[in-house]
Scaffold this active site. Sequence first.
Site: not given
Length: 392
Positions: A131, A204, A228
């Site tokens: 990511w 993030d 999530k």
Amino acid sequence: MTKAETKAETKTNTQVTPQAPSGTDSSSAHKRPFNFSAGPAALPEEVLEIAKEEMLDWHGSGMSIMEVSHRGKEFGQIVEQSQADLRDLLNIPANYKILFLQGGATSQFSMVPFNLLRGNNKADYVNTGFWSERAIAEANKYCQVNIVASGESGKFTTIPNSDSWQLSKDAAYLHYTANETIHGVEFHYIPQSLDAKEIPLVTDMSSNMLSRPFDVSKFGLIYAGAQKNIGPAGLTIVIVRDDLIGQVDSKAPTLFDYQYLAKNDSMANTPPTYSWYIAGLVLQWLKKNGGLSAIAETNKKKAELLYSTIDQSEFYQNPVAQDCRSLMNIPFILKDAALDKVFLDEAKKAGLLGLAGHRAVGGMRASLYNAVTVEAVQALTSFMGDFARRHG
Ligand SMILES: Cc1ncc(COP(=O)(O)O)c(C=O)c1O
């Protein structure tokens, strides 16, 4: 969530025969399978029950909350309550805006440079895996990216020691991925740029936001896709310090301008109302259950249980360095990769879903987000022990 993950997880979600996990009496037998998916992921059952009850008639309005205007008084209550609850849970200082947006964390990969470069042409990024690389690739389109440190040579199983980071004095911001969902690598400390005010820290937190308390005031900007730990897909949370907005690149799309979004109370266009509503219920569930300190304790307990099962066995292995093992996403491999399919098939029959690892790392991955119970992890570890005995 990648296509491969979606496919794998969709596949494992069919024809399941849930079983009561061993160690629980039949009166409290679990009716639904346990879901270890990386995202979209398990939601608290209590939240799903409330949503079910309120589906046709939200609080006596005679309508589903999905059917009402985002500008009406019904949805207005959800907006106000969810903002207040998030501020309360994370102790967000008054000089930070909270935005409830669309576009996923991936949109933030470009919104961050568009807004935070502020005339500068350089940004610092820490590369800790999949990511981070995505965020870096996007930022590269808009500025010179300085990779301050990379875990690539160790196949992203460690976070390079912050003493060795090559930070820039003239970076517009420092970006890092707080938890690498695929590699299972998590920061257990808040890193620092060379100047907290002038070089804001950006993170993030898609896969570990709300998993424990942390000091928001150390950050310039925090973003997370909701699917999530926060709620359903479709919603993205951004928490941004006031002084960092208002200098967006003039070529940025209007909907990428944090100031414009903040001025319009995240209602510049139609927000993802149902996802927002569910996220609001999740925030209330968290508050009711003792807030982030309480959930952090439970999360620690769950992760310890799974890591100790892996570490005490010769059959399973987790390659991540001890000091940066994720409490949220725990990848593990089996002694013999030929057994992967058997493991997944048997797990599914035992009511344990969403365990296929990402194709980039293979093997298995158990995501232990807030809504995954201790009971679920006990069922998983007991299954793993049994599987290792039979196939080891
Ligand atoms: C850490 C992290 N960042 C970014 C993303 C991409 O999020 P989205 O699909 O919401 O764009 C994910 C998705 O799994 C993630 O885990």
